[in-house]
Design a protein around this motif. Structure first.
Motif, mmCIF file in Angstrom:
data_model
loop_
_atom_site.group_PDB
_atom_site.id
_atom_site.type_symbol
_atom_site.label_atom_id
_atom_site.label_comp_id
_atom_site.label_asym_id
_atom_site.label_seq_id
_atom_site.Cartn_x
_atom_site.Cartn_y
_atom_site.Cartn_z
ATOM 1 N N THR A 329 -51.013 16.797 64.625
ATOM 2 C CA THR A 329 -50.073 15.985 63.863
ATOM 3 C C THR A 329 -50.589 14.567 63.708
ATOM 4 O OG1 THR A 329 -48.838 15.318 65.834
ATOM 5 C CG2 THR A 329 -48.117 17.324 64.728
ATOM 6 N N THR A 330 -50.088 13.900 62.683
ATOM 7 C CA THR A 330 -50.308 12.472 62.487
ATOM 8 C C THR A 330 -49.105 11.916 61.745
ATOM 9 O OG1 THR A 330 -51.865 10.812 61.676
ATOM 10 C CG2 THR A 330 -51.502 12.723 60.290
ATOM 11 N N GLY A 331 -49.055 10.600 61.615
ATOM 12 C CA GLY A 331 -47.936 9.960 60.939
ATOM 13 C C GLY A 331 -48.191 9.798 59.457
ATOM 14 N N SER A 332 -47.675 8.701 58.891
ATOM 15 C CA SER A 332 -47.748 8.507 57.453
ATOM 16 C C SER A 332 -49.158 8.182 56.966
ATOM 17 C CB SER A 332 -46.806 7.382 57.031
ATOM 18 O OG SER A 332 -47.272 6.127 57.508
ATOM 19 N N TYR A 340 -43.861 7.697 62.228
ATOM 20 C CA TYR A 340 -44.496 8.807 62.945
ATOM 21 C C TYR A 340 -43.506 9.411 63.932
ATOM 22 C CZ TYR A 340 -45.227 5.148 66.475
ATOM 23 O OH TYR A 340 -45.054 4.112 67.373
ATOM 24 N N ASN A 372 -47.381 11.417 68.381
ATOM 25 C CA ASN A 372 -48.216 10.263 68.073
ATOM 26 C C ASN A 372 -47.668 8.987 68.696
ATOM 27 O OD1 ASN A 372 -48.324 12.278 65.565
ATOM 28 N ND2 ASN A 372 -50.267 11.193 65.680
ATOM 29 N N ASN A 375 -49.222 5.597 63.610
ATOM 30 C CA ASN A 375 -49.054 6.393 62.396
ATOM 31 C C ASN A 375 -50.356 6.978 61.855
ATOM 32 O OD1 ASN A 375 -49.784 3.636 61.709
ATOM 33 N ND2 ASN A 375 -49.525 4.231 59.588
ATOM 34 N N TRP A 399 -38.961 9.456 67.248
ATOM 35 C CA TRP A 399 -39.811 8.977 66.165
ATOM 36 C C TRP A 399 -39.735 7.458 66.067
ATOM 37 C CZ3 TRP A 399 -35.589 12.181 65.380
ATOM 38 C CH2 TRP A 399 -34.432 11.582 64.848
ATOM 39 N N LEU A 405 -44.364 13.234 59.140
ATOM 40 C CA LEU A 405 -45.375 14.129 59.706
ATOM 41 C C LEU A 405 -46.395 14.556 58.667
ATOM 42 C CD1 LEU A 405 -43.443 16.694 61.961
ATOM 43 C CD2 LEU A 405 -45.206 15.087 62.714
#
Length: 652
Positions: A329-332, A340, A372, A375, A399, A405
């Motif tokens: 996974t990662t953020g924006s 994130y 995370n 982000n 979050w 995501l």
């Protein structure tokens, strides 16, 4: 509800979760105030003194109660042991008991240097109690010890590093609980880990073993690299690592490939979400962060949930059941939007069934995965054991600002094609024998049928294997014979040149010079002496030069279509002495520019050689005097050097 309020509630839930975990561990695994890092699994585990590897405090006590399967005993292996020896282990010590509770019996008491190196201690049954007491002391790190069941002979501790082993490949057993607060690793998969990294912690980071269960690792050593990455995976953070002489990697079953979020194999219609963030920016542009944007490494915005006051989810349909071994996974990944997910649950289900939350190993508690911390950084979590399902749902529980995501799933097909074909490769009907096994026709009709067909196929294959090489050899031999015959025929054909040697047996030669006057236009062929043994180069046996290397050459035929003969030179010999006559008679004729091969054989009685001439002399030259005028078509031969030009002139 604001994101901060929801995040606070999630943090409180996590706090309650860890409190319950600690309480359960103490109720069933440890008691007292001197307990340090502790993870007790059903087959293996790890525990340490409080504050390890720093000095343990004074006046503490801790007891660990360990229970394994009834048919096994317990093996203890110490990674480190340093308890101050004060008055022969009366104040500070480590004591081992067989059994749990009042009926236990002591079988070991240690302090100081009582346990050294890789010392292994084994209990008498499947239950044991470990007691640690600390009194007044000055120094001492305490201890770290791992245990496993007795059927595991290659147990290592959480402190073993890759540099401790020199074999190119080796297999060891890591105990549970090696995600320790001490020690570190450098590197990541698939590039490998620096050789100074802790083996079992690196195995947890790589997703090879579970921190709660432990397990077997298969390690490969190889040449080091200049730089080792820093990543977060399975709650383990690796750090930047410099150059090393060697590194290690782990062998796996290969089920860690991507399942299609990044590549697009998973279509947009297969990705759904509970809600979608959408808005108009100050410039009037409309933004929609839909579920189809939740693809790892894809540029642009991610999926983000609109609501923050109720559980949100991102759902992926794999179209069929697959084996899922992990998630990244990662953020924006957009600098202006620091959105994130920092913690989440995983739910899965089969076709037509209810959702099931992924649980901790040997527990009924929901597994909370660490997500995370920013982000942009990718974070990996592995599922041990893997999930087998068609639908996967990610449920954010914590979050930053917005639940956003980008995701990739790891895994493989549930049934590998190679495994599906394996049984058919071992069926006996594919191999024919002289005495096929007898099967009952009603039970194995296909086997009986195959046995009746296989011998014929085998004979045909064997016959073809013999005939093909034989035919190739016969054709090759025929081609070689034809080529050789063609070359032989071409060699025997006449050469198109006007003075070729093969024509010697078809023409006549000029009469040699003899005493007296010779009539112009006469010619003759030398007499054949049966003892002379002349032969041409082709073996026709006509004219050979003498054995003593005395060469004779006769005039070659004129290059005309009809037979003509060389005209001998008319000389007056009355004014020459006998020696001069003999010398003149031994001269030879040669056509201008001819370089034909020498003809060797026995000396001719008709053309003796002058005694004073050097052996092997083959010089040809024109006469030194005036050349006799003749028609152009008759100027084909030179006058021997030994004939004086004055005589030739007088005869003309």
């Amino acid at each position: 509800m604001e994101a901060g309020t929801l995040r606070g509630k999630a943090i409180r839930k996590l706090g309650i979760f860890f409190y319950l975990l600690t309480t359960l561990s103490r109720a069933f695994g440890q008691k007292g105030d001197g307990c340090g890092h502790t993870v007790l699994g059903p087959e293996s585990g790890t525990f340490a003194s409080i504050n390890y590897p720093q000095t343990y405090p004074n006046n503490t006590v801790c007891e660990w109660e360990i229970r394994v399967q009834p048919s096994q005993t317990i093996i203890f292996k110490f990674g480190d042991f340093d308890i101050e020896d004060s008055t022969s282990c009366h104040l500070s010590y480590l004591r081992l008991y067989n059994g749990i509770g009042p009926g236990r019996s002591e079988f070991g008491k240690y302090c100081g240097l009582g346990i050294q190196g890789d010392m292994v201690i084994e209990s008498e049954n499947n239950e044991a109690t470990v007691q640690f007491m600390s009194g007044i002391h000055v120094s001492g790190r305490g201890f770290l010890v791992s245990y496993s069941t007795s059927n595991i002979s290659d147990l290592i501790t959480c402190l073993d590093k890759g540099s401790h082993f020199t074999e190119p490949e080796f297999s060891k057993y890591c105990p549970a609980g090696c995600l320790t607060p001490f020690g570190d690793i450098s590197g990541t998969i698939p590039h490998g880990y620096r050789d100074s990294s802790l083996l079992c912690m690196a195995a947890v980071h790589a997703g090879v073993v579970s921190n709660f269960l432990g397990g077997r690792i298969n390690v490969v050593l190889s040449k080091g690299i200049p730089y080792y990455e820093s990543t977060l995976a399975n709650n383990v953070s690796s750090k930047l690592g410099p150059l090393s002489a060697s590194l290690f990697t782990f062998k796996t079953n290969g089920c860690y490939g991507t399942l299609g979020m990044e590549s697009g194999v998973i279509g947009d219609s297969q990705i759904n979400a509970s809600s979608v963030l959408q808005w108009h920016d100050p410039s009037g542009q409309f933004h929609v962060w839909g579920p189809e944007k939740a693809r790892l490494k894809k540029p642009g915005s991610p999926w983000a949930a609109f609501h923050t006051d109720e559980p949100q989810w991102l759902q992926i349909d794999l179209k069929k059941e697959k084996k899922i071994t992990g998630i990244i996974t990662t953020g924006s990944t957009l600098g202006e939007y620091s959105f994130y997910v920092s913690a989440y649950r995983i739910l899965s289900r089969h076709e037509g069934q209810d959702w099931k939350v992924y649980k901790e190993a040997n527990s009924d508690l929901d597994m909370i995965f660490r997500g995370n911390s920013n982000n942009y950084q990718e974070v990996r979590n592995n599922f041990i054991p893997p999930i087998v399902a068609r639908y996967i749902q990610i449920n954010p529980v914590e979050w930053h600002q917005k639940a956003a995501l980008k995701v990739e799933l790891l895994g493989c097909q549930l049934y590998q094609p190679s495994l599906a074909r394996a049984p058919s490769q071992s069926l006996p009907p594919l191999r024919s024998t002289g005495n096929p096994p007898k099967f009952v026709e009603t039970t194995f009709p296909s086997v009986v049928k195959n046995n009746s067909v296989t011998p014929k196929v085998t004979k045909d294959v064997a016959l073809a294997a013999v005939l093909v090489p034989v035919l190739v050899m016969v054709l090759t031999t025929l081609i070689v014979v034809l080529v050789c015959g063609w070359h032989w025929r071409n060699r025997k054909k006449p050469v198109t040149g006007p003075y070729s040697l093969p024509y010697w047996d078809q023409v006549e030669y000029a009469q040699p010079l003899v005493a007296g006057s010779l009539r112009q236009g006469s010619s003759f062929k030398p007499e054949e002496d049966p003892e002379a043994g002349y032969s041409d180069p082709d073996g026709n046996g006509h004219y050979d030069a003498p054995v003593s290397e005395i060469y004779h050459a006769y005039a070659e035929p004129l290059p005309v279509s009809s037979r003509e003969y060389a005209t001998p030179i008319i000389m007056e010999i009355s004014g020459h002495p006998t020696g001069t006559l003999v010398s003149a008679a031994s001269c030879t004729f040669k056509s201008v520019g001819s370089t034909g091969p020498s003809v060797m054989g026995n000396p001719s009685t008709l053309s003796p050689r002058t005694e004073g001439a050097p052996s092997g002399q083959a010089g040809y030259d024109t006469p030194k005097g005036t050349v006799i005028p003749m028609p152009a078509e008759e100027l084909g031969y030179q006058v021997p050097n030994s004939v004086p030009h004055t005589s030739a002139t007088s005869d003309a």
